[in-house]
Design a protein around this motif. Structure first.
Motif, PDB file in Angstrom:
ATOM      1  N   CYS A 117      34.669 -17.651   7.491  1.00 51.94           N
ATOM      2  CA  CYS A 117      34.338 -18.585   8.556  1.00 51.94           C
ATOM      3  C   CYS A 117      33.623 -17.884   9.708  1.00 51.94           C
ATOM      4  N   CYS A 118      33.022 -18.676  10.569  1.00 52.85           N
ATOM      5  CA  CYS A 118      32.269 -18.153  11.708  1.00 52.85           C
ATOM      6  C   CYS A 118      33.241 -17.559  12.738  1.00 52.85           C
TER       7      CYS A 118
ATOM      8  N   GLU B 235      32.758 -17.076  15.796  1.00 53.45           N
ATOM      9  CA  GLU B 235      32.581 -17.689  17.106  1.00 53.45           C
ATOM     10  C   GLU B 235      33.287 -19.036  17.215  1.00 53.45           C
TER      11      GLU B 235
ATOM     12  N   PHE C 133      32.281 -21.218   6.142  1.00 61.21           N
ATOM     13  CA  PHE C 133      31.005 -20.954   5.474  1.00 61.21           C
ATOM     14  C   PHE C 133      31.042 -21.516   4.059  1.00 61.21           C
TER      15      PHE C 133
END
Length: 461
Positions: free
Chosen positions: A97-98, A100, A105
Motif C-alpha cells: 500500500c501507499c 502516504e 496497490f
C-alpha cells in the motif's frame, strides 16, 4: 620636520624587525626542509613547497597535486568501470500500500533493480580429526605414516589459518595480537598471539624451498637491481637487502652491509649486470655495474644549490642524461650504441676535468670520476635501466614494516621476514594471488624443520 623624521625612523625600525623575523622563519623552514630534501631522498618522498597539509588548504586548492600532475583521468583516456557481477539469486521486493495515504496497490508498474554484493558471515572453525594410519614394510621394515594434503606436518592449525596468519602479518601489517583477535571475532577460533606467530613461521618454513627457487632464478638473470636499507635485529644494526628482476624479488636480512652479501646471494660467479647506487660494496663485488642516474642527478642538484660552480655541472649532467634517453628511444644498432657510449664518455670525462674549488662540487666530481666505468652501461646494453628505481620501490614495503615492528628479535624472525616478503613480492610481480599461493605452499610443500629456519642462503653450485 623632526617629528616626521622620527616617525619614518620608527617605521624603518619596525620594518627591520619584520625582515629579521621573516629571515628567522626562512631559516627555520630551510632546516625542516633539509630533513626531507637531500640528494638521497627519492622524488616520491620529497615534500611540496608548502608546509600546509592538504586538509588545511582552501577548497579551491583541493585538486592541486604536489607532484605537478592533476587528479583524475587524463584527457583522451577511456574511463574504467568496475565490472558488474552476475546475481546469484533474485529477490522480489514488493509493497502492498501507499506509505502516504494507505491506498492499496493493485500491481507493480515497473521494477527498479539494484545489485548488492555481500560476503557471507564468517564461518565457525571446522575441527577435523585425521586418523593417520601407520604402516610397516614387511620387506625392509620402514615405518610409514599416511599423509593428507589438508593435515599439516605439525601443529593443530590448518592451511587456511596458516595462510591467513602470514597474510595478515605481512600484507595487512597486523600485530600478532590483533591477528589472534581477528580469528576470535570473526570465526570464534581461540588462539594467542604466539600461536599466530607460530602459524606464520610455518608458512615461511613451508615456503622456503620456493624462496631458494627465486634465488636461483635471480642468479641466472642478465640484470639485477640491488639495494639495501637498515633494520634492527634484537636492537642491533642489521641490513635488509633486495635483489630484484622483472619477475622475481628476493630479500635477505644480514648483519653485514659488505660485498659478501651479494656474493653470497648472487654467487661469486654471477655474470649479469648489477644496477645499484654508489655504495662501495657493489664495485667490490662486480665490475659489471650500472650506477643510478637518479642518485647522481639529485646529488648534483643539491650541490648546485650550495655552491655556484655546481650549477653548470648539474645542467650538463641533466642535459647529457636527457639527450641519451632521447637518442636511445630510436632503434639503434649495436655499433650505434657503442659509438654513442664513446661520445657520452668523452663528455663525462670533460666534465670531470673542470677546475673547481674545494667543497661540495669537488666531492661531486670525485664521485662521478669514481664511477666513470659504470655510468654508461645502459647505453651499450638495452636491457639495463639507467636508474635503480625498481630496487628502491621494492624496499618500500620493508621500510613501512620496519616502522611498525621496530626490531626483529632473533634469527628465526629474520628467516620469516625475508622469506615471506620475498614470496609475496614475487607472486605479485607474476600476477598470482598471494592468499591462494600461501594455501598452496602450506598444503603441498614439505615444511623444513625449525633447526633449518635460519637466514642463511646456501652457497651457489
Amino acid at each position: 620636520m623632526e617629528e616626521r623624521i622620527d616617525e619614518l625612523e620608527e617605521k624603518l625600525e619596525q620594518k627591520d624587525e619584520r625582515i629579521e623575523e621573516q629571515q628567522e622563519r626562512i631559516e627555520e623552514l630551510e632546516t625542516r626542509l633539509r630533513k626531507y630534501e637531500n640528494p638521497h631522498t627519492p622524488p616520491s618522498k620529497r615534500r611540496s613547497g608548502t608546509d600546509e597539509s592538504p586538509t588545511s588548504q582552501d577548497d579551491e586548492d583541493d585538486d592541486v597535486r604536489t607532484d605537478g600532475g592533476t587528479p583524475g583521468r587524463k584527457d583522451g583516456h577511456d574511463p574504467e568501470w568496475r565490472s558488474t557481477a552476475d546475481p546469484d539469486e533474485e529477490v522480489e521486493v514488493t509493497c502492498d500500500c501507499c506509505p502516504e495515504c494507505g491506498q492499496h496497490f493493485d500491481e507493480s508498474v515497473g521494477v527498479s533493480p539494484r545489485l548488492v554484493e555481500e560476503i557471507p558471515d564468517p564461518q565457525p572453525p571446522e575441527v577435523t580429526q585425521y586418523n593417520r594410519h601407520c604402516y610397516q614394510c614387511d620387506s625392509c621394515g620402514t615405518e610409514t605414516v599416511a599423509t593428507h594434503p589438508d593435515c599439516p606436518d605439525e601443529g593443530q592449525f590448518g592451511v587456511n589459518v596458516i595462510a591467513q596468519s602470514a597474510l595478515s602479518r605481512y600484507d595487512y601489517r597486523f600485530p600478532y595480537r590483533k591477528i589472534a583477535d581477528r580469528f576470535d571475532q570473526l570465526h570464534g577460533l581461540e588462539l594467542s598471539g604466539a600461536s599466530a606467530w607460530h602459524a606464520t613461521e610455518r608458512a615461511a618454513r613451508a615456503g622456503r624451498c620456493e624462496y631458494n627457487q627465486i634465488r636461483r632464478q635471480i642468479q641466472q638473470a642478465d640484470v639485477v637491481h640491488v639495494d639495501e636499507t637498515g633494520i634492527k635485529r634484537d636492537g642491533e644494526q642489521a641490513w635488509i637487502w633486495t635483489f630484484t628482476t622483472e619477475s622475481h624479488t628476493l630479500y635477505a636480512v644480514r648483519e653485514s652491509r659488505g660485498s659478501d652479501v651479494p656474493a653470497e646471494v648472487l654467487g661469486e660467479d654471477f655474470a649479469g649486470t648489477v644496477i645499484c647506487d654508489g655504495w662501495t660494496a657493489y664495485p667490490a663485488f662486480s665490475d659489471n655495474l650500472q650506477r643510478c642516474w637518479a642518485h647522481i642527478l639529485r646529488e648534483a642538484e643539491d650541490v648546485a644549490e650550495k655552491q655556484p660552480e655546481g650549477k653548470p655541472i648539474y645542467d650538463s649532467l641533466k642535459q647529457l642524461y636527457v639527450a641519451l634517453q632521447t637518442r636511445l628511444e630510436s632503434d639503434l644498432t649495436i655499433r650505434e650504441r657503442a659509438e654513442l657510449q664513446r661520445v657520452a664518455r668523452r663528455e663525462v670525462e670533460s666534465l670531470i676535468e673542470r677546475s673547481v674549488p674545494d667543497g661540495p662540487v669537488a666531492t661531486l666530481l670525485g664521485k662521478i670520476e669514481g664511477g666513470l666505468d659504470h655510468w654508461l652501461t645502459f647505453v651499450g646494453e638495452p636491457a639495463v635501466s639507467p636508474t635503480n628505481n625498481a630496487a628502491e620501490n621494492a624496499l618500500r614495503e620493508p621500510v613501512v614494516l620496519r616502522k611498525l615492528i621496530g626490531t626483529l628479535r632473533n634469527d628465526r624472525g629474520m628467516f620469516v621476514h625475508e622469506t615471506l616478503l620475498s614470496l609475496l613480492a614475487t607472486w605479485r610481480q607474476q600476477g598470482r594471488n598471494p592468499y591462494d599461493e600461501l594455501k598452496r605452499v602450506s598444503r603441498d610443500n614439505e615444511m623444513i624443520s625449525r633447526t633449518q629456519a635460519v637466514p642463511a642462503v646456501e652457497s651457489s653450485g
